[in-house]
Enzyme design. Structure first.
Site, PDB file in Angstrom:
ATOM      1  N   LYS A   1       0.810  -1.087   0.186  1.00  0.00           N
ATOM      2  CA  LYS A   1       0.133   0.452  -0.039  1.00  0.00           C
ATOM      3  C   LYS A   1       0.724   1.252  -0.084  1.00  0.00           C
ATOM      4  O   LYS A   1       0.197   2.302  -0.362  1.00  0.00           O
ATOM      5  CB  LYS A   1      -1.381   0.351   1.214  1.00  0.00           C
ATOM      6  CG  LYS A   1      -1.852  -1.201   1.299  1.00  0.00           C
ATOM      7  CD  LYS A   1      -2.862  -0.706   2.239  1.00  0.00           C
ATOM      8  CE  LYS A   1      -4.651  -1.781   2.074  1.00  0.00           C
ATOM      9  NZ  LYS A   1      -5.579  -1.273   3.393  1.00  0.00           N
TER      10      LYS A   1
ATOM     11  N   GLY B   1       1.311   0.280   9.877  1.00  0.00           N
ATOM     12  CA  GLY B   1       1.637   0.409   8.753  1.00  0.00           C
ATOM     13  C   GLY B   1       0.736   0.827   7.525  1.00  0.00           C
ATOM     14  O   GLY B   1       0.263   2.097   8.171  1.00  0.00           O
TER      15      GLY B   1
END
Length: 455
Positions: free
Chosen positions: A285, A338
């Protein structure tokens, strides 16, 4: 003589009776592959007769994923030839072998498929197409070491189609999945499938029901590729969500799992496969948008055509923002650091919510969490992907019991340890499945409106 349908279904069942039941239920679009090496004690003629001749007979060597010992090549060929007495519709003989005399005599009623399984790293398909052996159909099988390897099959498959050669060429392994599902798009005449009630015969082989649901046999040359990229992705809900929406919108797109964990490899694959739309998941991502010159974290990319510029969005943020607007106000405990945690943090900041972010790199004490008195907990770590994963930071979760009223789980599963903790505590839970559906719906809209293909 029997034509070769698009789906060849390998009968991998542990018992012959199970295999026979499966074979009898197959429709006209699927032909059973009878692997004699999987039923070595049975009489080949009797097996073919039980299938009423409608089958492709194979006896695969151990070195090619079968069970027949490599050192008994003469016995293998003799066993395969015994099936001729049953007059099967098709027989598979290895590409480089001479045709046995008894098989040559039977070719008035038995069609011949020539197959080759090459070593990992070998891509000799184009050369082999220039020197075809005798046969009515051809199968070339390699191994996908990188996701972009699938793209190496496109040119030879298109050439074979244009020259009237009935060919299937695909790659084994999880990264070879696109070559199986995109076979018709690239020019292939057939593909192999696992039975819905039996195990796959080779790594990466898809169930027949999956290929049918994706309408792989009906895909045309102009169909574009979308998918979910990351690792793991093979059990993603994405294909079951997006493909029916593409079909309902009459959009020439297919959505597949694209297994890849490295941004450099992903960029290579986007070009090799002419990918038009992407759902990005862990661990890409942040790294994949950056490699494409885009600011992340992003979970959605799309473009009108191959070579066009990418557009990006974060539909995870949109889904979380929508959910957060319906949850009780107050401070929030955010777990993780994250891409999903960064998305959650940005939404919380935009909403003016006080929060404490905790991770292994950024620990917090039980006293600090108790002093925060969070009304909500957002679980944005990777814990929960595996069934055995525990809930994250259990001592901190315990410290929220007196104040917490709601919880958000980012993992797209119903039964994570965190979700169980929230339910047992009587908290209002926003499950990962709800977030998935909200963000995926926003993705589908962008793919349908923004990607190539007829709509």
């Amino acid at each position: 003589m029997s034509p070769l349908p698009f789906h060849l279904v390998t009968l991998t069942h542990p018992e012959w009776e199970q295999a026979l039941v499966c074979a009898k239920r197959l429709g006209e679009d699927a032909l059973p592959e009878l692997r004699l090496d999987l039923f070595p004690e049975a009489d080949p003629e009797a097996l073919v007769d039980a299938l009423r001749r409608r089958c492709l007979v194979t006896c695969r060597r151990a070195s090619e994923g079968g069970r027949w010992p490599d050192e008994d090549e003469a016995g293998r060929i003799a066993h395969l030839m015994r099936a001729l007495k049953g007059r099967p519709a098709w027989m598979d003989l290895e590409w480089d072998l001479p045709i046995p005399p008894e098989l040559q005599l039977a070719r008035t009623h038995v069609r011949l498929l020539r197959s080759i399984h090459v070593q990992p790293g070998t891509f000799d398909l184009e050369a082999r197409l220039q020197a075809l052996p005798e046969g009515e159909a051809f199968k070339w099988v390699g191994w996908a070491g990188r996701l972009g390897d699938n793209g190496r099959l496109r040119k030879p498959l298109a050439w074979a189609r244009d020259h009237g050669i009935r060919l299937s060429a695909f790659l084994m392994g999880p990264k070879g999945l696109p070559s199986r599902a995109m076979q018709a798009v690239w020019g292939g005449a057939f593909t192999y499938a696992a039975p819905d009630d039996g195990p796959p015969a080779a790594p990466g082989q898809l169930p027949l029901s999956t290929l049918r649901a994706w309408r792989s046999a009906r895909l045309l040359v102009g169909h574009g590729l979308c998918g979910v990229i990351g690792d793991p992705v093979l059990h993603s809900r994405g294909p079951a969500f997006h493909n029916p929406r593409f079909q309902a919108a009459y959009k020439d797109l297919i959505y597949l799992p694209l297994a890849c964990a490295e941004a450099e490899e992903a960029v290579e694959a986007l070009q090799a496969l002419d990918v038009l739309g992407l759902s990005i998941t862990a661990p890409l991502k942040l790294s994949l948008p950056e490699a494409l010159g885009l600011k992340g974290p992003l979970n959605t990319l799309w473009r009108r055509s191959p070579g066009a510029g990418w557009q990006g969005a974060n539909t995870d943020a949109e889904a979380f923002e929508q959910s957060l607007s319906n949850l009780a106000p107050g401070p929030v405990l955010l777990l993780g650091e994250g891409g999903v945690a960064q998305t959650s943090r940005a939404v919380l900041e935009a909403a003016g919510r006080a929060f404490l972010q905790v991770s292994r790199r950024w620990p917090a004490s039980v006293e600090a969490v108790s002093a925060l008195a969070p009304v909500g907990v957002v679980q944005a770590t990777s814990l929960g992907m595996s069934p055995e994963d525990p809930a994250p930071f259990p001592e901190l979760l315990e410290a929220t019991r007196a104040s917490a009223a709601w919880a958000v789980e980012w993992i797209y599963k119903e039964d994570t340890a965190f979700a169980l903790w929230a339910r047992e505590g009587g908290l209002h839970l926003v499950p990962g499945t709800a977030l998935f559906e909200a963000q995926a719906l926003a993705q589908s809209r962008r793919f349908i409106e923004g990607c190539g293909g007829e709509g």
